[in-house]
Design an enzyme around this catalytic site. Structure first.
Site, PDB file in Angstrom:
ATOM      1  N   ASP A   1      38.194 -51.249  62.162  1.00 41.05           N
ATOM      2  CA  ASP A   1      39.189 -51.154  63.465  1.00 41.05           C
ATOM      3  C   ASP A   1      38.481 -50.461  64.702  1.00 41.05           C
ATOM      4  O   ASP A   1      37.313 -49.556  64.232  1.00 41.05           O
ATOM      5  CB  ASP A   1      40.404 -50.777  62.954  1.00 41.05           C
TER       6      ASP A   1
ATOM      7  N   ASP B   1      45.383 -58.125  69.284  1.00 44.08           N
ATOM      8  CA  ASP B   1      46.116 -58.697  68.180  1.00 44.08           C
ATOM      9  C   ASP B   1      47.134 -59.655  68.495  1.00 44.08           C
ATOM     10  O   ASP B   1      47.406 -59.831  69.784  1.00 44.08           O
ATOM     11  CB  ASP B   1      47.334 -57.401  67.675  1.00 44.08           C
TER      12      ASP B   1
ATOM     13  N   GLU C   1      36.628 -54.990  66.879  1.00 47.69           N
ATOM     14  CA  GLU C   1      37.029 -54.082  68.032  1.00 47.69           C
ATOM     15  C   GLU C   1      37.412 -54.863  69.035  1.00 47.69           C
ATOM     16  O   GLU C   1      37.321 -54.713  70.287  1.00 47.69           O
ATOM     17  CB  GLU C   1      35.318 -53.876  68.207  1.00 47.69           C
ATOM     18  N   TRP C   2      38.090 -56.017  68.812  1.00 43.96           N
ATOM     19  CA  TRP C   2      39.198 -56.931  69.498  1.00 43.96           C
ATOM     20  C   TRP C   2      38.434 -57.606  70.616  1.00 43.96           C
ATOM     21  O   TRP C   2      38.983 -57.815  71.775  1.00 43.96           O
ATOM     22  CB  TRP C   2      40.121 -55.831  70.209  1.00 43.96           C
ATOM     23  N   GLY C   3      37.232 -57.951  70.523  1.00 45.70           N
ATOM     24  CA  GLY C   3      36.372 -58.725  71.574  1.00 45.70           C
ATOM     25  C   GLY C   3      36.033 -57.838  72.622  1.00 45.70           C
ATOM     26  O   GLY C   3      35.683 -58.346  73.685  1.00 45.70           O
TER      27      GLY C   3
HETATM   28  C1  GLA Z   1      44.960 -52.995  65.124  1.00 51.60           C
HETATM   29  C2  GLA Z   1      44.090 -53.946  64.650  1.00 51.60           C
HETATM   30  C3  GLA Z   1      45.280 -54.781  63.760  1.00 51.60           C
HETATM   31  C4  GLA Z   1      45.967 -53.838  62.730  1.00 51.60           C
HETATM   32  C5  GLA Z   1      46.445 -52.580  63.417  1.00 51.60           C
HETATM   33  C6  GLA Z   1      46.514 -51.526  62.136  1.00 51.60           C
HETATM   34  O1  GLA Z   1      45.809 -53.045  66.146  1.00 51.60           O
HETATM   35  O2  GLA Z   1      43.809 -55.048  65.643  1.00 51.60           O
HETATM   36  O3  GLA Z   1      45.005 -56.026  63.351  1.00 51.60           O
HETATM   37  O4  GLA Z   1      44.798 -53.466  61.612  1.00 51.60           O
HETATM   38  O5  GLA Z   1      45.394 -52.173  64.176  1.00 51.60           O
HETATM   39  O6  GLA Z   1      47.428 -50.243  62.698  1.00 51.60           O
END
Ligand code: GLA
Length: 677
Positions: A169, A228, A206-208
């Site tokens: 993450d 997310d 890393e969410w893009g």
């Molecule tokens: C981030 C990630 C999620 C999850 C949470 C856990 O938001 O993107 O998928 O793993 O952390 O805290």
């Protein structure tokens, strides 16, 4: 390894990305639509997208050894393991807040009495694999020790425990935001994992943020492309739309990851969950179940165990589906499969049933006299002369697997019924008490006639449905349409909204005796104009509403989750008894019927956000903007907005983010009223 960069054709995608614990953010991303894909992480893993489970979506921080073991048991007993699900993955919150004297991570002894190693042993004894979670920062998103600066120790610890998969993450990352920093942090862990010699699938999360599709293929096996997901239609759709154009970057060992599945969690209908599964499968996304399998309904299990859909995801060619067309929320995605077949996803992102059509050649197959077609949700085979079409329910998907193979096409011709393109067309809208002229249609798309065609139509309870023409047809020649006129009467007192019309067409192939029944679907939109005089909009039925977080609230602010969870609407210290509480991006649409004159409201960001949030309010009547607040910040308090809606049929109240993402965008339409004659 540096690679030659071909000329990139840039297109812009923008969308609200749901960043969960981090708050929602709107991003605009430059996406190259043609690119040389990066080399895979070269660890030989994830040659097809990973399949399994992750606890986060359903349990948040409440992970435990017991949950992981029970989930592994269910994988075996329910047939999920046989269907291909392998990885049982632990997300955040599995450890204690301190490292041990040797600097190693310590599993929470209460949650994991046998430790991660004991849990891994159990999962392995079931023939499954175990995944774990860490973070490329000083702490995980939930505040447990992060791996930044501890990569070698942590990778070795995971290898020693027998961990098979790491989700890595991006919280608390101490980053300067540069791509170089992202590449460095994620590469350090990738190298450390590889150095252990233990095979560990590496999931870059890393969410893009720094276009990982352009570099993470060299580093890991999959990379998150968005923030997310949450368990609602808007979130799923926004993420799907963001992930679709990234198809050129995926290949065996290196996959786009639009986040884990929400199927079974209750925030979407089963129709929506089938679309979620169809899209994730077609996009070669990891199929990581995110629901409590101990409580999963038979409908949820049927979706997750649909092996024909899973086969698209696990196809050895590893080509992500591409978008062939996407006009008016009618999506056609095609996926090239090993052996030359094509999958075709007809996805309706709209709120009403729509006809979606393409052809076998448009989907990339060679021109032939006929094709074998398999419907992967109905699990039945058909034969087509080349056209592929269906009326798809609102938010639904039809998934076809199409073959031009001569033997398969001949077998389909001999034994399968012709593909029928069938549906219902209804007027745009109707008021309660009125009768609508509705038509059902059924077109033979095969190379042989359909025989003994018989059509039925049903409407919601209490409505009347009457055929005003023949509902049967002895022979329906190739390419011909059997249309049946119907009168559908909507009872007085019916609330505004979209109502499904459903029916069936039963027929048989002229070559065989087997009768088949296919569903007919359509939508009828019921509208009621506001009463004469002045009404609060929050006292009226809206026609449709979309909202960034949670539902649109009546006479409350937006609480982000369930209905009624907000606060009294408050702007600049003034409390309003009436109004609508929304969250950007959101729209609420009302039917006016031509008899109204003005709409008046006070707008602003609710005080409950303590100085945060910025939004823009717009009023749109029959497609024309009639009022615009400009960008309003929390400190601006309330602003009066007036719109002339004389003679208009529909009015839409739209809220967008103020250009800085949707975080804290609690937008109030305070005292919103409409005056009608
Ligand atoms: C981030 C990630 C999620 C999850 C949470 C856990 O938001 O993107 O998928 O793993 O952390 O805290």
């Amino acid at each position: 390894m540096p690679r030659p960069v071909r000329r990139l054709l840039a297109c812009v995608i923008s969308g609200a990305l749901w960043a969960g614990a981090l708050g929602a953010a709107t991003v605009t991303t430059q996406v190259a639509t043609t690119a040389t894909p990066a080399a895979a992480a070269e660890n030989g893993l994830a040659r097809t997208p990973p399949m399994g489970f992750n606890d986060w979506n359903a349990f948040g921080c409440n992970v435990s050894e017991q949950l992981i073991k029970e989930t592994a048991d269910i994988f075996v007993t329910s047939g999920l393991k046989d269907a291909g699900y392998t990885y049982v993955n632990i997300d955040d919150c599995w450890m204690t807040h301190q490292r041990d004297a040797q600097g190693r991570l310590v599993p929470d002894p209460v949650k994991f009495p046998d430790g991660i190693q004991g849990t891994a042993d159990y999962v392995h004894s079931k023939g499954l694999k175990l995944g774990i979670y860490e973070d490329a920062g000083t702490a995980t998103c939930a505040g447990y020790p992060g791996s930044l600066g501890h990569e070698t120790t942590d990778a070795q610890t995971f290898a020693d425990w027998g961990v098979d998969y790491l989700k890595y993450d991006n919280c608390n990352n101490q980053s300067d935001g540069s791509r170089a920093d992202y590449v460095r942090r994620y590469t350090t862990m990738g190298d450390a994992l590889r150095a252990t010699g233990h095979p560990i699938v590496y999931s870059v999360c890393e969410w893009g943020t720094s276009q990982p599709w352009e570099w993470a293929g060299d580093v890991g096996n999959l990379w998150r492309t968005t923030g997310d997901i949450s368990d609602n239609w808007n979130s799923m759709l926004t993420i799907a739309r963001t992930n679709m154009p990234l198809a050129p970057f995926a290949h065996p060992g290196a996959w786009n990851d639009p986040d884990m599945l929400e199927i079974g969690n209750g925030g979407m209908t089963d129709t929506e969950y089938r679309s979620h599964f169809s899209l994730w499968a077609a996009m070669n996304a990891p199929l990581l179940i995110g629901t409590d399998l101990r409580k999963a309904s038979p409908a949820t299990m049927d979706i997750l165990r649909n092996r024909e859909i899973i086969a698209l995801n696990q196809d050895p060619l590893g080509k992500q589906a591409t978008v062939l067309s996407a006009a008016n929320d009618r999506y056609v995605l095609t996926k090239e499969l090993a052996g030359g077949e094509r999958a075709v996803v007809l996805f309706n992102a709209g709120d009403q049933a729509q006809r979606i059509a393409t052809t076998a050649t448009a989907a990339g197959l060679p021109a032939r006299g006929g094709y074998a077609v398999r419907d992967l949700w109905r699990h039945t085979g058909y034969q087509s002369a080349g056209a592929l079409a269906a009326t798809v329910p609102a938010h639904g998907s039809v998934v076809l697997r199409v073959s031009a193979d001569a033997r398969k096409a001949a077998a389909a011709l001999a034994s399968s019924p012709p593909l029928l393109d069938s549906g219902v067309t209804a007027p745009d809208h109707i008021e309660p008490g009125q009768t609508a002229d509705v038509t059902t249609y059924a077109t033979d798309l095969g190379t042989l006639p359909a025989a003994d065609v018989s059509v039925k139509l049903t409407a919601p309870q209490g409505w009347t449905v009457r055929a005003t023409g023949a509902t049967t047809r002895k022979v329906l020649p190739t390419g011909d349409t059997a249309s049946v006129p119907w009168e559908v009467t909507v009872p007085e007192g019916t609330g505004s909204g979209n109502y499904p019309l459903a029916g069936t067409a039963t027929y048989r192939s002229s070559a065989g005796d087997r009768r088949v029944t296919v569903p007919l679907t359509g939508t009828i939109t019921v509208v009621s104009p506001p009463p004469s005089g002045t009404s609060f909009l929050s006292d009226l039925d809206w026609l449709s509403a979309t909202n960034g977080w949670g539902p649109v609230e009546r006479d409350r602010s937006n609480g982000e989750s369930g209905p009624g969870d907000g606060n009294p609407i408050t702007l600049g210290g003034t409390v309003y008894a009436k109004g609508l509480g929304v969250h950007a991006p959101g729209t609420v649409t009302y039917y006016l019927g031509g008899g109204c004159s003005s709409l008046d409201t006070e707008v602003g960001v609710d005080d409950e956000k303590n100085g945060k949030g910025s939004v823009q309010f717009r009023i749109v009547a029959d497609g024309t903007q009639v009022a615009d607040s400009g960008v309003l910040r929390n400190a601006d308090g309330a602003k009066a907005l007036h719109a002339d809606v004389t003679g208009r049929q529909f009015v839409q109240l739209a809220v967008s983010d103020g250009g800085d993402g949707t975080d804290s965008d609690h937008a109030d339409w305070a005292d919103a009223q409409i005056s009608c004659s």
